[in-house]
Enzyme design. Sequence first.
Site, PDB file in Angstrom:
ATOM      1  N   TYR A 138     -14.871   6.133  23.581  1.00  0.00           N
ATOM      2  CA  TYR A 138     -13.542   5.580  23.313  1.00  0.00           C
ATOM      3  C   TYR A 138     -13.227   5.675  21.823  1.00  0.00           C
ATOM      4  CZ  TYR A 138     -13.925   4.051  28.074  1.00  0.00           C
ATOM      5  OH  TYR A 138     -14.065   4.061  29.446  1.00  0.00           O
TER       6      TYR A 138
ATOM      7  N   ASN B 199     -16.871  12.110 -32.817  1.00  0.00           N
ATOM      8  CA  ASN B 199     -16.274  10.779 -32.747  1.00  0.00           C
ATOM      9  C   ASN B 199     -14.768  10.955 -32.618  1.00  0.00           C
ATOM     10  OD1 ASN B 199     -15.189   8.158 -33.369  1.00  0.00           O
ATOM     11  ND2 ASN B 199     -17.210   7.616 -34.159  1.00  0.00           N
TER      12      ASN B 199
ATOM     13  N   GLY C  74      -4.134   5.359  33.066  1.00  0.00           N
ATOM     14  CA  GLY C  74      -5.442   4.766  33.286  1.00  0.00           C
ATOM     15  C   GLY C  74      -6.578   5.633  32.783  1.00  0.00           C
TER      16      GLY C  74
ATOM     17  N   HIS D  19     -11.715   4.420 -27.471  1.00  0.00           N
ATOM     18  CA  HIS D  19     -10.550   3.544 -27.338  1.00  0.00           C
ATOM     19  C   HIS D  19      -9.268   4.331 -27.064  1.00  0.00           C
ATOM     20  CE1 HIS D  19     -13.220   0.909 -29.703  1.00  0.00           C
ATOM     21  NE2 HIS D  19     -13.234   1.862 -30.619  1.00  0.00           N
TER      22      HIS D  19
END
Length: 456
Positions: free
Chosen positions: A103, A377, A81, A363
């Site tokens: 709680y 690049n 309890g 890519h």
Amino acid sequence: MTKKALSAVILAAGKGTRMYSDLPKVLHTIAGKPMVKHVIDIAHQLGSENIHLIYGHGGDLMRTHLANEQVNWVLQTEQLGTAHAVQQAAPFFKDNENIVVLYGDAPLITKETLEKLIEAKPENGIALLTVNLDNPTGYGRIIRENGNVVAIVEQKDANAEQLNIKEVNTGVMVSDGASFKKWLARVGNNNAQGEYYLTDLIALANQDNCQVVAVQATDVMEVEGANNRLQLAALERYFQNKQASKLLLEGVMIYDPARFDLRGTLEHGKDVEIDVNVIIEGNVKLGDCVKIGAGCVLKNVVIGNDVEIKPYSVLEDSIVGEKAAIGPFSRLRPGAELAAETHVGNFVEIKKSTVGKGSKVNHLTYVGDSEIGSNCNIGAGVITCNYDGANKFKTIIGDDVFVGSDTQLVAPVKVANGATIGAGTTITRDVGENELVITRVAQRHIQGWQRPIKKK
């Protein structure tokens, strides 16, 4: 009047059977953080000198998940309890400090509500947090006389008049340490469940002519608990909508608040736009005019001004400079740092690497453990081969370098400023300044070539 010291008790010993999980109930998450961690954080925000965490089921898991928390671990070996749970921490209470009972499965309680509750606590009495429910069925009703709380009557014990009461008990309360210890020692277990209930303290306080006052929570969701995953999901969505509403009012354009998740903290500039199904985790900082496309995940990142992150990109522990463009379908792993005006395109993965100002990696590329200079690049299908099966090695690329498609750079290797690497090249040695490097074999033409015929 001198403000009393404060300590908190957090009840977190329950198993959570209805979660159907090996994880203790309070470790299930709201916004990416265990429910009980939300409550611990609130207790700290209140200025609690001590936080007594009552734990039981899954104790090892609790200690593992909350290993860094500054709490006093109090074991409740049997769950008998709520009063029994608080009683386990009572030996640690100081007589003249306030004790707030919280709680671990009610994670949305706010600092403001608890401050009001603590402020309302009468001398030597109890302040009880209550809430009004349209349908109070199953909850303990608050019985008042002259404004004070004189009893909490459970559903099964209530008469017809009491059943009409809408005000119910939340279980959250504040009293001083001496009073808690005195009343907890007198709580019995003469009830159908044979348990010791914290609600009995209300009657005991009244017996001692000590005042019990109630403070009402303005939002019922503050005190809602989660006993199953359906309730957990409801708390999650409520909390996320609340966070989204706050951001919208601060000027962040969230296209659909119902499809936005913030699982950490977000610092933002002006004119930020966030599309649907975006997840933000950890600590994220967004500059001005940042656009985040649909389905992106950002975790512990710093994003500069005028950056666009296109849909379905994942960024973690990374830094992105202003006016950069990322995605769609890009992945920045921990340690990625992109300078201003960089472009990182679809199906590009960058890990523990820097990319200089104005460089493009557009890519199907993997960049790991690398330094890329400015205005480079990097073509499609380029791979920095950084791992030999045992150790990681660096690739260093200077400024104004062009790396053709389908190139492999076998680290450790350096490519100097202005170099050009032809498509399909495998680089195993350093490349000098302004050099052109090609390693592919010569193209052959065979006239009249007959394709193989499939055997029947």
